[in-house]
Design a protein around this motif. Sequence first.
Motif, PDB file in Angstrom:
ATOM      1  N   THR A 127       0.826  -1.205   0.000  1.00 11.19           N
ATOM      2  CA  THR A 127       0.000   0.000   0.000  1.00 11.19           C
ATOM      3  C   THR A 127       0.863   1.260   0.000  1.00 11.19           C
ATOM      4  OG1 THR A 127      -1.794  -1.122   1.188  1.00 11.19           O
ATOM      5  CG2 THR A 127      -1.742   1.289   1.315  1.00 11.19           C
ATOM      6  N   LEU A 128       1.921   1.246   0.795  1.00  9.77           N
ATOM      7  CA  LEU A 128       2.777   2.417   0.955  1.00  9.77           C
ATOM      8  C   LEU A 128       3.850   2.517  -0.123  1.00  9.77           C
ATOM      9  CD1 LEU A 128       3.381   2.119   4.816  1.00  9.77           C
ATOM     10  CD2 LEU A 128       1.978   3.846   3.675  1.00  9.77           C
ATOM     11  N   VAL A 129       4.014   1.447  -0.918  1.00 13.36           N
ATOM     12  CA  VAL A 129       5.138   1.320  -1.853  1.00 13.36           C
ATOM     13  C   VAL A 129       6.428   1.525  -1.047  1.00 13.36           C
ATOM     14  CG1 VAL A 129       6.085   1.979  -4.101  1.00 13.36           C
ATOM     15  CG2 VAL A 129       3.656   2.337  -3.620  1.00 13.36           C
ATOM     16  N   ALA A 130       6.603   0.660  -0.058  1.00 13.83           N
ATOM     17  CA  ALA A 130       7.713   0.769   0.873  1.00 13.83           C
ATOM     18  C   ALA A 130       8.459  -0.562   0.984  1.00 13.83           C
ATOM     19  CB  ALA A 130       7.202   1.176   2.257  1.00 13.83           C
ATOM     20  N   THR A 131       9.680  -0.486   1.453  1.00 13.95           N
ATOM     21  CA  THR A 131      10.455  -1.691   1.741  1.00 13.95           C
ATOM     22  C   THR A 131      10.131  -2.152   3.159  1.00 13.95           C
ATOM     23  OG1 THR A 131      12.276  -1.011   0.297  1.00 13.95           O
ATOM     24  CG2 THR A 131      12.769  -2.670   1.976  1.00 13.95           C
ATOM     25  N   PRO A 132       9.629  -3.385   3.328  1.00 13.32           N
ATOM     26  CA  PRO A 132       9.330  -3.867   4.676  1.00 13.32           C
ATOM     27  C   PRO A 132      10.588  -4.379   5.367  1.00 13.32           C
ATOM     28  CG  PRO A 132       8.714  -5.535   3.065  1.00 13.32           C
ATOM     29  CD  PRO A 132       9.217  -4.348   2.281  1.00 13.32           C
ATOM     30  N   MET A 133      10.802  -3.946   6.597  1.00 15.84           N
ATOM     31  CA  MET A 133      11.943  -4.376   7.408  1.00 15.84           C
ATOM     32  C   MET A 133      11.402  -4.952   8.720  1.00 15.84           C
ATOM     33  SD  MET A 133      14.465  -3.457   5.400  1.00 15.84           S
ATOM     34  CE  MET A 133      15.847  -3.777   6.494  1.00 15.84           C
ATOM     35  N   TYR A 134      11.963  -6.078   9.136  1.00 14.89           N
ATOM     36  CA  TYR A 134      11.467  -6.773  10.324  1.00 14.89           C
ATOM     37  C   TYR A 134      12.538  -6.812  11.412  1.00 14.89           C
ATOM     38  CZ  TYR A 134       7.801  -8.488   7.179  1.00 14.89           C
ATOM     39  OH  TYR A 134       6.762  -8.575   6.284  1.00 14.89           O
ATOM     40  N   ALA A 135      12.234  -6.229  12.566  1.00 11.13           N
ATOM     41  CA  ALA A 135      13.153  -6.300  13.692  1.00 11.13           C
ATOM     42  C   ALA A 135      13.002  -7.640  14.392  1.00 11.13           C
ATOM     43  CB  ALA A 135      12.875  -5.164  14.672  1.00 11.13           C
ATOM     44  N   VAL A 136      14.090  -8.127  14.960  1.00 10.65           N
ATOM     45  CA  VAL A 136      14.063  -9.336  15.789  1.00 10.65           C
ATOM     46  C   VAL A 136      14.930  -9.045  17.009  1.00 10.65           C
ATOM     47  CG1 VAL A 136      16.018 -10.415  14.571  1.00 10.65           C
ATOM     48  CG2 VAL A 136      14.387 -11.844  15.812  1.00 10.65           C
ATOM     49  N   TYR A 137      14.499  -9.545  18.175  1.00  9.16           N
ATOM     50  CA  TYR A 137      15.211  -9.228  19.404  1.00  9.16           C
ATOM     51  C   TYR A 137      14.905 -10.273  20.475  1.00  9.16           C
ATOM     52  CZ  TYR A 137      10.662  -7.421  20.943  1.00  9.16           C
ATOM     53  OH  TYR A 137       9.333  -7.305  21.272  1.00  9.16           O
ATOM     54  N   ASN A 138      15.696 -10.257  21.523  1.00  4.56           N
ATOM     55  CA  ASN A 138      15.545 -11.146  22.668  1.00  4.56           C
ATOM     56  C   ASN A 138      14.522 -10.521  23.614  1.00  4.56           C
ATOM     57  OD1 ASN A 138      15.828 -12.400  25.183  1.00  4.56           O
ATOM     58  ND2 ASN A 138      18.052 -12.552  25.071  1.00  4.56           N
ATOM     59  N   SER A 139      13.290 -11.037  23.600  1.00 10.04           N
ATOM     60  CA  SER A 139      12.216 -10.381  24.348  1.00 10.04           C
ATOM     61  C   SER A 139      12.224 -10.679  25.836  1.00 10.04           C
ATOM     62  CB  SER A 139      10.847 -10.743  23.745  1.00 10.04           C
ATOM     63  OG  SER A 139      10.604 -12.136  23.833  1.00 10.04           O
ATOM     64  N   GLY A 140      13.181 -11.480  26.311  1.00  7.80           N
ATOM     65  CA  GLY A 140      13.307 -11.703  27.744  1.00  7.80           C
ATOM     66  C   GLY A 140      14.136 -10.637  28.436  1.00  7.80           C
ATOM     67  N   ARG A 141      14.837  -9.824  27.662  1.00 15.67           N
ATOM     68  CA  ARG A 141      15.641  -8.739  28.230  1.00 15.67           C
ATOM     69  C   ARG A 141      14.763  -7.521  28.493  1.00 15.67           C
ATOM     70  NH1 ARG A 141      20.108  -7.086  24.596  1.00 15.67           N
ATOM     71  NH2 ARG A 141      20.908  -6.072  26.485  1.00 15.67           N
TER      72      ARG A 141
ATOM     73  N   ALA B 122     -10.071  -6.155   9.534  1.00 16.97           N
ATOM     74  CA  ALA B 122     -10.452  -4.810   9.976  1.00 16.97           C
ATOM     75  C   ALA B 122      -9.239  -4.027  10.476  1.00 16.97           C
ATOM     76  CB  ALA B 122     -11.519  -4.894  11.061  1.00 16.97           C
ATOM     77  N   ALA B 123      -8.297  -4.724  11.125  1.00 13.49           N
ATOM     78  CA  ALA B 123      -7.075  -4.060  11.580  1.00 13.49           C
ATOM     79  C   ALA B 123      -6.278  -3.561  10.383  1.00 13.49           C
ATOM     80  CB  ALA B 123      -6.238  -5.013  12.425  1.00 13.49           C
ATOM     81  N   LEU B 124      -6.172  -4.403   9.350  1.00 10.19           N
ATOM     82  CA  LEU B 124      -5.449  -3.996   8.145  1.00 10.19           C
ATOM     83  C   LEU B 124      -6.133  -2.816   7.467  1.00 10.19           C
ATOM     84  CD1 LEU B 124      -3.223  -4.437   6.053  1.00 10.19           C
ATOM     85  CD2 LEU B 124      -4.697  -6.132   4.951  1.00 10.19           C
ATOM     86  N   ARG B 125      -7.461  -2.848   7.360  1.00 15.92           N
ATOM     87  CA  ARG B 125      -8.185  -1.737   6.721  1.00 15.92           C
ATOM     88  C   ARG B 125      -7.949  -0.437   7.467  1.00 15.92           C
ATOM     89  NH1 ARG B 125     -12.595  -5.351   6.366  1.00 15.92           N
ATOM     90  NH2 ARG B 125     -13.636  -4.247   8.068  1.00 15.92           N
ATOM     91  N   LYS B 126      -8.019  -0.490   8.792  1.00 12.04           N
ATOM     92  CA  LYS B 126      -7.825   0.732   9.580  1.00 12.04           C
ATOM     93  C   LYS B 126      -6.411   1.275   9.399  1.00 12.04           C
ATOM     94  CE  LYS B 126     -10.209   2.678  11.755  1.00 12.04           C
ATOM     95  NZ  LYS B 126     -10.941   3.957  11.488  1.00 12.04           N
ATOM     96  N   MET B 127      -5.416   0.392   9.427  1.00  9.24           N
ATOM     97  CA  MET B 127      -4.037   0.853   9.253  1.00  9.24           C
ATOM     98  C   MET B 127      -3.826   1.427   7.859  1.00  9.24           C
ATOM     99  SD  MET B 127      -1.651  -1.841  11.386  1.00  9.24           S
ATOM    100  CE  MET B 127      -2.293  -3.346  10.647  1.00  9.24           C
ATOM    101  N   ARG B 128      -4.413   0.805   6.850  1.00  9.88           N
ATOM    102  CA  ARG B 128      -4.307   1.357   5.495  1.00  9.88           C
ATOM    103  C   ARG B 128      -4.931   2.747   5.422  1.00  9.88           C
ATOM    104  NH1 ARG B 128      -5.668  -4.127   2.033  1.00  9.88           N
ATOM    105  NH2 ARG B 128      -3.522  -4.537   1.317  1.00  9.88           N
ATOM    106  N   GLN B 129      -6.071   2.908   6.074  1.00 12.79           N
ATOM    107  CA  GLN B 129      -6.739   4.218   6.085  1.00 12.79           C
ATOM    108  C   GLN B 129      -5.839   5.269   6.719  1.00 12.79           C
ATOM    109  OE1 GLN B 129     -10.521   4.279   8.203  1.00 12.79           O
ATOM    110  NE2 GLN B 129     -10.211   6.424   8.716  1.00 12.79           N
ATOM    111  N   TRP B 130      -5.282   4.968   7.878  1.00 15.94           N
ATOM    112  CA  TRP B 130      -4.434   5.911   8.583  1.00 15.94           C
ATOM    113  C   TRP B 130      -3.163   6.233   7.808  1.00 15.94           C
ATOM    114  CZ3 TRP B 130      -4.900   2.860  13.800  1.00 15.94           C
ATOM    115  CH2 TRP B 130      -6.048   3.284  14.484  1.00 15.94           C
ATOM    116  N   LEU B 131      -2.510   5.193   7.304  1.00 16.86           N
ATOM    117  CA  LEU B 131      -1.201   5.381   6.688  1.00 16.86           C
ATOM    118  C   LEU B 131      -1.278   5.958   5.291  1.00 16.86           C
ATOM    119  CD1 LEU B 131       0.624   2.139   7.897  1.00 16.86           C
ATOM    120  CD2 LEU B 131       0.652   4.430   8.912  1.00 16.86           C
TER     121      LEU B 131
END
Length: 278
Positions: free
Chosen positions: A63-77, A267-276
């Motif tokens: 939708t944004l014509v953007a490059t998607p980047m995914y963070a990964v991390y140790n969620s116990g810290r 519905a979550a995707l639709r709302k985010m598309r509307q906002w963004l």
Amino acid sequence: ALLNAITGDHLHRTGNPVAIRTEVRSNALAHLPRVLVMVHDLGRNDLQWRQDGHDHGQALAETLVATPMYAVYNSGRAVGATGRELAAELEVLLAHWRVPLEGVVLLGHGMGGLVLRSALHQAQHSGLAWPAHVRKLVFLGTPHHGADPTADLFAGLGFGPAAALSPFTRMARRRSPGMRDFIEGRVLEDEPRTGLAPVQEATAGVPPGLPVYAIAGAVGDRRSDGLVPVDSALGRHAIASRDLLLPEEHRCVLDGVDHIGLLRHEAALRKMRQWLSA
């Protein structure tokens, strides 16, 4: 990812190779002028944005014509430690982007939203450059003011009841710093813990002037998504200094959607598309 959520602080402290290091990944072949950065929840990883064949990140990137980047991390810290590392990773990543940047959008699910708040706060405090590129920030079920301490944390995160997590059952009885930060809504390491000291000073909120949006799920009595209370997910708080003060049109409650359901609900995707797209 689940093992890191439960005992990631110990794995990190002892240099265990199982400990997940903070980084930002992408399978995209092209660097586009717009960037979408997704930060996952407690006990999950970058691959688990894909639910039932759907990935909010891929859909929004199209939708944004953007490059998607995914963070990964140790969620116990502790969230504060992870936020500091993510801020440093984004500084390097975006400083070496192959094309001129036109804007960055941030999306955090659950704990990922806390990590983003922490990263933004610490980056701005340290004078890093990347926050100036951020155009919008979206939270999905983020426990800004904590999660329900009586809820089954693992069931709410989509892993089933803690009693069924063999061979993690005995370890699951402890709470790592990350788990405690999720339950208490802490984003900085120097914030007092809920119930141990009254919050007098302002905590890390959201950057002034940045459009920020929040989606909450509501199931059962409609007070929470089964894990995160609706008011917490929307950033509402009785103490003015802790309220994120989001405009009502930047808040959305989805009935019948639980914490993990936020990752796959249309519905979550639709709302985010509307906002963004606005």
